[in-house]
Scaffold this motif. Sequence first.
Motif, PDB file in Angstrom:
ATOM      1  N   GLY A 127      61.544 -58.005 -24.129  1.00  0.00           N
ATOM      2  CA  GLY A 127      60.770 -57.044 -24.531  1.00  0.00           C
ATOM      3  C   GLY A 127      59.419 -57.243 -23.494  1.00  0.00           C
ATOM      4  O   GLY A 127      58.607 -58.238 -23.479  1.00  0.00           O
ATOM      5  N   VAL A 128      59.118 -55.824 -23.063  1.00  0.00           N
ATOM      6  CA  VAL A 128      57.902 -55.792 -22.376  1.00  0.00           C
ATOM      7  C   VAL A 128      56.929 -54.858 -23.293  1.00  0.00           C
ATOM      8  O   VAL A 128      57.439 -53.621 -23.386  1.00  0.00           O
ATOM      9  N   GLN A 129      55.783 -55.234 -23.757  1.00  0.00           N
ATOM     10  CA  GLN A 129      54.957 -54.621 -24.638  1.00  0.00           C
ATOM     11  C   GLN A 129      53.851 -54.104 -23.891  1.00  0.00           C
ATOM     12  O   GLN A 129      52.884 -55.056 -23.421  1.00  0.00           O
ATOM     13  N   ILE A 130      53.427 -52.830 -23.953  1.00  0.00           N
ATOM     14  CA  ILE A 130      52.183 -52.253 -23.420  1.00  0.00           C
ATOM     15  C   ILE A 130      51.362 -51.717 -24.550  1.00  0.00           C
ATOM     16  O   ILE A 130      51.825 -51.014 -25.376  1.00  0.00           O
ATOM     17  N   ARG A 131      50.421 -52.269 -24.732  1.00  0.00           N
ATOM     18  CA  ARG A 131      49.449 -51.833 -25.719  1.00  0.00           C
ATOM     19  C   ARG A 131      47.906 -51.238 -25.182  1.00  0.00           C
ATOM     20  O   ARG A 131      47.475 -51.843 -24.299  1.00  0.00           O
ATOM     21  N   TRP A 132      47.854 -49.911 -25.712  1.00  0.00           N
ATOM     22  CA  TRP A 132      46.616 -49.200 -25.289  1.00  0.00           C
ATOM     23  C   TRP A 132      45.885 -49.180 -26.511  1.00  0.00           C
ATOM     24  O   TRP A 132      46.017 -48.050 -27.213  1.00  0.00           O
ATOM     25  N   ASP A 133      44.737 -49.949 -26.823  1.00  0.00           N
ATOM     26  CA  ASP A 133      44.041 -49.602 -27.737  1.00  0.00           C
ATOM     27  C   ASP A 133      42.655 -49.460 -27.130  1.00  0.00           C
ATOM     28  O   ASP A 133      41.936 -50.152 -26.343  1.00  0.00           O
TER      29      ASP A 133
ATOM     30  N   LYS B  84      44.961 -35.666 -30.143  1.00  0.00           N
ATOM     31  CA  LYS B  84      43.742 -35.323 -31.115  1.00  0.00           C
ATOM     32  C   LYS B  84      42.596 -35.255 -30.095  1.00  0.00           C
ATOM     33  O   LYS B  84      41.547 -34.542 -30.430  1.00  0.00           O
ATOM     34  N   PHE B  85      42.459 -36.106 -29.203  1.00  0.00           N
ATOM     35  CA  PHE B  85      41.177 -36.194 -28.197  1.00  0.00           C
ATOM     36  C   PHE B  85      41.443 -35.501 -26.975  1.00  0.00           C
ATOM     37  O   PHE B  85      40.624 -35.714 -26.130  1.00  0.00           O
ATOM     38  N   SER B  86      42.636 -35.285 -26.823  1.00  0.00           N
ATOM     39  CA  SER B  86      42.782 -34.403 -25.210  1.00  0.00           C
ATOM     40  C   SER B  86      42.604 -35.481 -24.242  1.00  0.00           C
ATOM     41  O   SER B  86      41.983 -35.316 -23.271  1.00  0.00           O
ATOM     42  N   PHE B  87      43.055 -36.749 -24.411  1.00  0.00           N
ATOM     43  CA  PHE B  87      42.801 -37.843 -23.492  1.00  0.00           C
ATOM     44  C   PHE B  87      43.910 -38.227 -22.993  1.00  0.00           C
ATOM     45  O   PHE B  87      45.106 -38.567 -23.837  1.00  0.00           O
ATOM     46  N   ASN B  88      44.270 -38.219 -21.455  1.00  0.00           N
ATOM     47  CA  ASN B  88      45.317 -38.718 -20.919  1.00  0.00           C
ATOM     48  C   ASN B  88      44.954 -39.812 -19.980  1.00  0.00           C
ATOM     49  O   ASN B  88      43.877 -40.005 -19.393  1.00  0.00           O
ATOM     50  N   LYS B  89      46.024 -40.758 -19.802  1.00  0.00           N
ATOM     51  CA  LYS B  89      45.690 -41.849 -18.737  1.00  0.00           C
ATOM     52  C   LYS B  89      47.165 -42.523 -18.358  1.00  0.00           C
ATOM     53  O   LYS B  89      48.096 -42.325 -19.270  1.00  0.00           O
ATOM     54  N   ARG B  90      47.248 -43.270 -17.398  1.00  0.00           N
ATOM     55  CA  ARG B  90      48.417 -43.857 -16.906  1.00  0.00           C
ATOM     56  C   ARG B  90      48.255 -45.351 -16.432  1.00  0.00           C
ATOM     57  O   ARG B  90      46.839 -45.675 -16.057  1.00  0.00           O
TER      58      ARG B  90
ATOM     59  N   ASP C 189      37.237 -41.454 -35.928  1.00  0.00           N
ATOM     60  CA  ASP C 189      38.253 -40.833 -36.263  1.00  0.00           C
ATOM     61  C   ASP C 189      39.427 -41.390 -35.401  1.00  0.00           C
ATOM     62  O   ASP C 189      39.027 -41.882 -34.161  1.00  0.00           O
ATOM     63  N   THR C 190      40.863 -41.583 -35.754  1.00  0.00           N
ATOM     64  CA  THR C 190      41.820 -42.117 -35.062  1.00  0.00           C
ATOM     65  C   THR C 190      42.902 -41.415 -34.422  1.00  0.00           C
ATOM     66  O   THR C 190      43.354 -40.320 -35.287  1.00  0.00           O
ATOM     67  N   ASP C 191      43.803 -41.581 -33.682  1.00  0.00           N
ATOM     68  CA  ASP C 191      44.867 -40.956 -33.370  1.00  0.00           C
ATOM     69  C   ASP C 191      46.150 -42.227 -32.631  1.00  0.00           C
ATOM     70  O   ASP C 191      45.483 -43.172 -32.206  1.00  0.00           O
TER      71      ASP C 191
ATOM     72  N   ALA D  55      43.717 -45.141 -30.541  1.00  0.00           N
ATOM     73  CA  ALA D  55      42.502 -44.760 -30.021  1.00  0.00           C
ATOM     74  C   ALA D  55      41.444 -44.211 -31.044  1.00  0.00           C
ATOM     75  O   ALA D  55      41.747 -43.568 -32.011  1.00  0.00           O
ATOM     76  N   GLY D  56      40.251 -44.483 -30.805  1.00  0.00           N
ATOM     77  CA  GLY D  56      39.267 -44.080 -31.898  1.00  0.00           C
ATOM     78  C   GLY D  56      38.050 -43.332 -31.217  1.00  0.00           C
ATOM     79  O   GLY D  56      37.553 -43.794 -30.238  1.00  0.00           O
ATOM     80  N   LYS D  57      37.421 -42.469 -31.927  1.00  0.00           N
ATOM     81  CA  LYS D  57      36.268 -41.729 -31.433  1.00  0.00           C
ATOM     82  C   LYS D  57      35.275 -41.319 -32.684  1.00  0.00           C
ATOM     83  O   LYS D  57      36.006 -40.777 -33.722  1.00  0.00           O
ATOM     84  N   PHE D  58      34.006 -41.421 -32.421  1.00  0.00           N
ATOM     85  CA  PHE D  58      33.130 -41.068 -33.564  1.00  0.00           C
ATOM     86  C   PHE D  58      33.260 -39.703 -34.082  1.00  0.00           C
ATOM     87  O   PHE D  58      33.603 -38.763 -33.539  1.00  0.00           O
ATOM     88  N   ASN D  59      33.311 -39.912 -35.267  1.00  0.00           N
ATOM     89  CA  ASN D  59      33.434 -38.355 -36.311  1.00  0.00           C
ATOM     90  C   ASN D  59      32.571 -38.597 -37.622  1.00  0.00           C
ATOM     91  O   ASN D  59      32.759 -39.677 -38.244  1.00  0.00           O
TER      92      ASN D  59
END
Length: 401
Positions: free
Chosen positions: A266-272, A209-215, A59-61, A339-343
């Motif tokens: 442009g400064v692009q920050i990608r969080w995959d 969706k996954f209650s995931f936080n980071k910096r 499942d993705t968010d 972000a993805g997590k098994f569902n």
Amino acid sequence: MSCGGSCCVSITQCFFDYSTPKVLVIRSKSVGTLNRLCQAVVIAYIIGYVCVLKKGYQDTDTVISSVTTKVKGIALTNTSDLGLRIWDVADYVIPPQVASRRTETEEENSFFVLTNLNITPNQTQSRCAQNPGPGSTCSSHKDCKRGLHDSRQNGVQTGRCIYFSESEKTCEVFAWCPLETEGDPPDPPLLAEAENFTVLIKNSIRYPKFSFNKRNILPHVNSSYLSQCVFDRVTDPDCPIFRLRDIAAEAGEDFQTMAVHGGVMGVQIRWDCNLDMPESWCVPAYTFRRLDNKDPENNVAPGYNIRFAKYYKNEVGKETRTLIKGYGIRFEIMVFGKAGKFNIVPTLLNIGAGLALLGLVNVVCDCIVLTFMRNRQQYSEKKYKYVGDFGLLSNEATEQS
């Protein structure tokens, strides 16, 4: 009543009937090889593309992000208008870096660094001749309309035609005088030392969706490390502090050339992030690119500039100002991510959809067998049986005998 291809005497008999499709097995190496090859392609698509490459079992968010920046650096200039002057962050970051303050020129996730400037000092609100140009040149007072103000001009016409120079007359205007004179910016840029300025980019992200936080200031980054590190893609990819010269170089640009007329970077920050893996694997990836047009064949209004003024009052209390046309680089920080997590739900849906494609294998093989094979007529007679409305019982009796 007809039910499942047989005759039903009653509804009860029809209810307990069972129909099954007829299976035709073709013993042929060519057809069998084609069938297995098609099945292998479908299974490879399900496992390789859907499950592995596209992570169809997850499942993705999409990411929710906030960004703050802090620029640091000092530059020294010596000009005829300003003399010897030190420039710190309060001078060259426009608007100033003030928390919880938003202005019309300030936008979320962006900042502007001054790199070059044209200065018009000691302006006061008074009357002076308009700069020569369309709509301002005149030969008599009749050519000037009192009270006329054009958004492309510098002030309001007074209705008088006066000398701009010994040989040229223009309409008088009430404005901040002396008027700003148009001209090319200095080359090399006045704030050439801006290439050594650094910017700290603090980026916090959340996948709700996954209650995931980071910096982007990762757990192993401490204060002592942060006070001396500078981002380097090879040696120090986790440092959130970037040198402006390095940002331009990463985008394939020369900072000093870009600093003359300004531009947009442009400064692009990608969080995959794959949240089935350890959290430490979820780290930002930085890329940089120039966003404004630099086509040499379409160079009208190049770069990026803004105007601002510094206001003063002289000894008698009259207001004066220094007008600055500032050229600089605007940095846009763009955050992307998924972000993805098994569902189990998307897993079953994607596998079911993939397995349904196996039904196409029979369609493909049937088309080839019944169209291109040498014994296609024989295969067709075995696969399809045509029975009319009359003589159905006699045909069945003949077959049974």
